[in-house]
Design an enzyme around this catalytic site. Structure first.
Site, PDB file in Angstrom:
ATOM      1  N   SER A   1      34.934  39.409  46.053  1.00 26.34           N
ATOM      2  CA  SER A   1      35.986  38.692  45.602  1.00 26.34           C
ATOM      3  C   SER A   1      35.805  37.176  45.370  1.00 26.34           C
ATOM      4  O   SER A   1      36.366  36.715  44.351  1.00 26.34           O
ATOM      5  CB  SER A   1      37.407  38.436  46.515  1.00 26.34           C
ATOM      6  OG  SER A   1      37.074  38.145  47.843  1.00 26.34           O
TER       7      SER A   1
ATOM      8  N   HIS B   1      38.946  44.513  43.023  1.00 24.32           N
ATOM      9  CA  HIS B   1      38.685  43.841  42.039  1.00 24.32           C
ATOM     10  C   HIS B   1      38.174  44.484  40.830  1.00 24.32           C
ATOM     11  O   HIS B   1      37.786  44.201  39.664  1.00 24.32           O
ATOM     12  CB  HIS B   1      37.980  42.673  42.198  1.00 24.32           C
ATOM     13  CG  HIS B   1      38.615  41.332  43.031  1.00 24.32           C
ATOM     14  ND1 HIS B   1      39.415  40.576  42.324  1.00 24.32           N
ATOM     15  CD2 HIS B   1      38.507  41.421  44.233  1.00 24.32           C
ATOM     16  CE1 HIS B   1      39.903  39.946  43.379  1.00 24.32           C
ATOM     17  NE2 HIS B   1      39.466  40.388  44.654  1.00 24.32           N
TER      18      HIS B   1
ATOM     19  N   LYS C   1      45.957  43.812  40.890  1.00 23.19           N
ATOM     20  CA  LYS C   1      44.938  42.936  40.032  1.00 23.19           C
ATOM     21  C   LYS C   1      44.922  43.451  38.608  1.00 23.19           C
ATOM     22  O   LYS C   1      45.840  43.156  37.916  1.00 23.19           O
ATOM     23  CB  LYS C   1      43.688  42.796  40.904  1.00 23.19           C
ATOM     24  CG  LYS C   1      43.788  42.393  42.133  1.00 23.19           C
ATOM     25  CD  LYS C   1      42.778  41.991  43.103  1.00 23.19           C
ATOM     26  CE  LYS C   1      42.941  41.738  44.454  1.00 23.19           C
ATOM     27  NZ  LYS C   1      43.936  40.759  44.679  1.00 23.19           N
TER      28      LYS C   1
END
Ligand code: PLP
Length: 373
Positions: free
Chosen positions: A162, A190, A221
């Site tokens: 991240s 992610h 996300k």
């Protein structure tokens, strides 16, 4: 290092007003621009009209609506697995994923740069924790060899890390887990919607989806919403429904969050050009900072890039200057990153253009120049 909350006063795509300034937001995880996509917003609105806002209860009581069930089926079919289970956040999903695989008497092996939620999960599990240096898989093997007699060995990693935006070598990890008869948990927070031909994540991109024992994703996300999920076989999902404390003892997501996520997954599947564009922009950004500023952002190639400045004060000054120049890029400092690695963490979204990237690179040049002296 004292932290305080900055307010976003207005937001339109990646344009915002912060402290009275118009800025472009280069730090959001809304990678595909789906958080305000009219189809996603519309799905949420229709679900609110049907169900109201709050779920009013936990999943096992009366908090499972048709929208929750439909989203779980959609995630399972998107990922090509038997089942999926929703959680209130990716953080809560990670708590459950790690605890499902390891407990007292077991050993968890984690990458040094695993996300805080995985670290907390490992701590809560009661298992012994061994940390290997970032992506140093020979060190992981050495550790595994020392614990060969333990009943269960579990390897835990982010897929896209991240803070640095680099990707774990899942092919190597799969070989290692097989060699040492360990389980492998991968957090695709992610990478979901971003990596792989079909946007299923790093395991898809690297061709090892069938070898991951527990896969975690977030809706928060690239999917532009809120919530987390675990995917896997039916037995895993039933086990989680019956034992995962972060699933059982908390209020269910609003149905509207589920309906919005369903619409977002449809877009991920039907509009691959979004992730292709994001990945192209990421390459363009890295090339530009290398060529124009002589800066290196590590070995990542994804939509997250860090410029490590070392000292927290230097990073904070650079972030303040960027804000003055119209760019929201936060300084990330310890304890989020290890001491000596304070940085600017930049994230891109598919809605941006090359011109946005050019403007940011120019501003980075201005912000960093006085600090380099
Ligand atoms: C790698 C990673 N895993 C999990 C999470 C937690 O996800 P969520 O924000 O949905 O709780 C995050 C983000 O904050 C993350 O970066």
């Amino acid at each position: 290092l004292f932290r305080s909350l900055g307010e976003v006063e207005t937001l339109d795509g990646y344009h915002a007003q912060v402290r009275g300034r118009n800025v472009r937001v280069f730090c959001s995880n809304n990678y595909l621009g789906l958080a305000d996509d009219p189809r996603v917003v519309d799905a949420a609105r229709r679900a609110i009209e049907r169900w109201g806002w709050g779920a009013g209860s936990s999943r096992l009581i009366s908090g499972t609506t048709a929208d929750h069930a439909a989203l779980e089926r959609k995630i399972a079919s998107f990922k090509g697995v038997q089942g999926s289970l929703l959680f209130g956040s990716g953080y809560l999903a990670n708590l459950a994923a790690v605890r499902s695989a390891a407990g007292d008497g077991d050993v968890i092996f984690m990458d040094k740069l695993c996300h805080a939620s995985l670290i907390d999960a490992a701590r809560c599990s009661g298992a012994e924790i061994r940390v290997y240096p970032h992506k140093r898989y020979e060190r992981l093997e050495r550790l595994l060899s020392r614990y060969a007699s333990k009943s269960r060995r579990v390897i835990v990693t982010d897929s896209i890390f991240s803070m640095d935006g680099d990707v774990a070598d899942l092919v190597a990890l799969v070989e290692i887990k097989k060699r040492w008869n360990a389980a492998l948990i991968v957090d695709e927070a992610h990478a979901t919607g971003v990596l792989g031909e079909f946007g299923r994540g790093a395991a898809e991109m690297l061709g090892v989806e069938d070898e991951i024992d527990v896969s975690v994703g977030t809706l928060s996300k690239a999917l532009g919403g809120i919530g987390g999920f675990i995917t896997g076989g039916r037995t895993l999902i039933d086990f989680l429904i019956n034992t995962a404390r972060s699933f059982i003892y908390t209020t269910s997501l609003p149905a509207a969050a589920c309906a919005a996520a369903s619409a977002a997954i449809d877009i991920v599947q039907s509009e691959p050009e979004r992730r292709n564009r994001l990945n192209e922009l990421a390459d363009y950004f890295r090339e530009s900072i290398r060529e124009k500023l002589g800066l290196d952002s590590g070995d990542g190639r994804t939509q997250i890039a860090s410029i490590v400045l070392g000292d927290p004060e230097v990073a904070t000054k650079a972030a303040d200057r960027l804000l003055e120049l119209g760019f929201l890029v936060p300084a990330i400092r310890p304890p989020t990153t290890p001491p000596g690695t304070s940085r600017l963490r930049i994230s891109l979204t598919a809605a941006m253009s090359r011109m946005d990237v050019d403007d940011l690179v120019e501003a980075l040049g201005c912000a960093l120049e006085p600090l380099r002296k």
